[in-house]
Design a protein around this motif. Structure first.
Motif, PDB file in Angstrom:
ATOM      1  N   ASN A 163      21.412  49.883 -22.053  1.00 45.38           N
ATOM      2  CA  ASN A 163      22.324  50.836 -22.695  1.00 45.38           C
ATOM      3  C   ASN A 163      21.596  52.087 -23.179  1.00 45.38           C
ATOM      4  N   SER A 164      20.503  52.407 -22.524  1.00 47.10           N
ATOM      5  CA  SER A 164      19.681  53.521 -22.963  1.00 47.10           C
ATOM      6  C   SER A 164      20.025  54.807 -22.218  1.00 47.10           C
ATOM      7  N   THR A 165      19.784  55.924 -22.876  1.00 48.94           N
ATOM      8  CA  THR A 165      19.888  57.218 -22.203  1.00 48.94           C
ATOM      9  C   THR A 165      18.486  57.760 -21.920  1.00 48.94           C
ATOM     10  N   LYS A 166      17.474  56.949 -22.193  1.00 48.96           N
ATOM     11  CA  LYS A 166      16.090  57.332 -21.892  1.00 48.96           C
ATOM     12  C   LYS A 166      15.825  57.159 -20.400  1.00 48.96           C
ATOM     13  N   GLU A 167      14.840  57.866 -19.910  1.00 54.07           N
ATOM     14  CA  GLU A 167      14.427  57.700 -18.520  1.00 54.07           C
ATOM     15  C   GLU A 167      13.705  56.364 -18.381  1.00 54.07           C
ATOM     16  N   GLU A 168      14.116  55.573 -17.383  1.00 52.57           N
ATOM     17  CA  GLU A 168      13.553  54.237 -17.173  1.00 52.57           C
ATOM     18  C   GLU A 168      13.121  54.096 -15.720  1.00 52.57           C
ATOM     19  N   MET A 169      11.946  53.505 -15.504  1.00 54.38           N
ATOM     20  CA  MET A 169      11.480  53.266 -14.145  1.00 54.38           C
ATOM     21  C   MET A 169      12.269  52.113 -13.525  1.00 54.38           C
ATOM     22  N   VAL A 170      12.666  52.272 -12.257  1.00 56.23           N
ATOM     23  CA  VAL A 170      13.389  51.211 -11.562  1.00 56.23           C
ATOM     24  C   VAL A 170      12.671  50.723 -10.313  1.00 56.23           C
ATOM     25  N   SER A 171      11.778  51.545  -9.747  1.00 50.16           N
ATOM     26  CA  SER A 171      11.114  51.101  -8.526  1.00 50.16           C
ATOM     27  C   SER A 171       9.922  51.994  -8.211  1.00 50.16           C
ATOM     28  N   VAL A 172       9.153  51.547  -7.218  1.00 49.31           N
ATOM     29  CA  VAL A 172       8.055  52.334  -6.669  1.00 49.31           C
ATOM     30  C   VAL A 172       8.194  52.313  -5.149  1.00 49.31           C
ATOM     31  N   LEU A 173       7.566  53.281  -4.504  1.00 48.42           N
ATOM     32  CA  LEU A 173       7.654  53.376  -3.052  1.00 48.42           C
ATOM     33  C   LEU A 173       6.357  53.969  -2.515  1.00 48.42           C
ATOM     34  N   LYS A 174       5.811  53.331  -1.489  1.00 49.95           N
ATOM     35  CA  LYS A 174       4.636  53.854  -0.794  1.00 49.95           C
ATOM     36  C   LYS A 174       5.096  54.269   0.593  1.00 49.95           C
ATOM     37  N   LYS A 175       4.934  55.562   0.906  1.00 44.92           N
ATOM     38  CA  LYS A 175       5.289  56.093   2.231  1.00 44.92           C
ATOM     39  C   LYS A 175       4.064  56.828   2.758  1.00 44.92           C
ATOM     40  N   GLY A 176       3.472  56.272   3.805  1.00 46.05           N
ATOM     41  CA  GLY A 176       2.255  56.876   4.339  1.00 46.05           C
ATOM     42  C   GLY A 176       1.160  56.822   3.290  1.00 46.05           C
TER      43      GLY A 176
ATOM     44  N   TYR B 147       5.195  56.904  -4.856  1.00 41.66           N
ATOM     45  CA  TYR B 147       6.271  57.459  -5.677  1.00 41.66           C
ATOM     46  C   TYR B 147       6.736  56.450  -6.732  1.00 41.66           C
ATOM     47  N   GLU B 148       7.115  56.968  -7.881  1.00 38.70           N
ATOM     48  CA  GLU B 148       7.835  56.199  -8.898  1.00 38.70           C
ATOM     49  C   GLU B 148       9.260  56.738  -8.931  1.00 38.70           C
ATOM     50  N   ILE B 149      10.221  55.831  -8.989  1.00 37.93           N
ATOM     51  CA  ILE B 149      11.625  56.228  -9.046  1.00 37.93           C
ATOM     52  C   ILE B 149      12.161  55.831 -10.411  1.00 37.93           C
ATOM     53  N   THR B 150      12.775  56.796 -11.093  1.00 38.66           N
ATOM     54  CA  THR B 150      13.323  56.535 -12.425  1.00 38.66           C
ATOM     55  C   THR B 150      14.812  56.874 -12.442  1.00 38.66           C
ATOM     56  N   THR B 151      15.490  56.294 -13.425  1.00 35.53           N
ATOM     57  CA  THR B 151      16.894  56.634 -13.647  1.00 35.53           C
ATOM     58  C   THR B 151      17.060  57.031 -15.107  1.00 35.53           C
ATOM     59  N   GLN B 152      18.058  57.842 -15.340  1.00 30.82           N
ATOM     60  CA  GLN B 152      18.411  58.210 -16.706  1.00 30.82           C
ATOM     61  C   GLN B 152      19.922  58.345 -16.762  1.00 30.82           C
ATOM     62  N   ARG B 153      20.520  57.555 -17.629  1.00 35.99           N
ATOM     63  CA  ARG B 153      21.974  57.604 -17.773  1.00 35.99           C
ATOM     64  C   ARG B 153      22.373  58.737 -18.698  1.00 35.99           C
ATOM     65  N   LYS B 154      23.337  59.510 -18.262  1.00 33.12           N
ATOM     66  CA  LYS B 154      23.891  60.559 -19.119  1.00 33.12           C
ATOM     67  C   LYS B 154      24.871  59.936 -20.104  1.00 33.12           C
TER      68      LYS B 154
END
Length: 150
Positions: free
Chosen positions: A82-95, A99-106
């Protein structure tokens, strides 16, 4: 209870995104030391799968049989629900890029009002590569494999 609602919604979203033919959806990630712990929800499964990404390799971390045990090991999941803070959800290695992927709920009560940010990590520095206003936009991007996993 809040975590069960999050997983129920993620499961519903997996059904909506069936066109992508992915098996799992990333819902939470946590960095501990140099390792990333990735929480992924498999379609039609009540307990998420937990993986560890370490030294360029993703492998199963632990097999959980109760959601409560996952939350005990990763208490940040409860805060992120229930946070509006930016939270990490995944990582991705391409070549050779990572990358780190984050989400932030408005709006913490509306999953559809979620902004997704893709960061490139290079020599310990983060640089924003892309931002998406919805998960639907991410589904058509080159970074979708970080969230929707085969």
């Amino acid at each position: 209870m809040k975590t069960k609602v999050l997983f129920a919604f993620a499961a519903g979203f997996l059904s909506i995104c069936a066109y992508s033919q992915k098996k799992e959806m990333a819902v939470y990630a946590e960095k501990k030391g140099n390792d990333y712990y990735l929480i992924r929800l498999e379609q039609d499964q009540p307990i998420p799968n937990v993986y560890v990404y370490s030294n360029g390799v993703t492998k199963p971390y632990k097999k959980y049989t109760d959601l409560k045990d996952v939350v005990m090991d990763f208490p940040g999941m409860m805060d992120s629900n229930n946070s509006t803070k930016e939270e990490m959800v995944s990582v991705l290695k391409k070549g050779d890029k990572f990358y780190e992927i984050t989400t932030q709920r408005k709006d913490p009560k509306n999953f559809e009002k979620t902004m997704i940010t893709v960061y490139e990590i290079f020599q310990g520095q983060k640089r924003i590569v892309e931002e998406y206003d919805t998960i639907y936009e991410l589904a058509g991007s080159p970074y979708k494999d970080a969230i929707f996993i085969n």
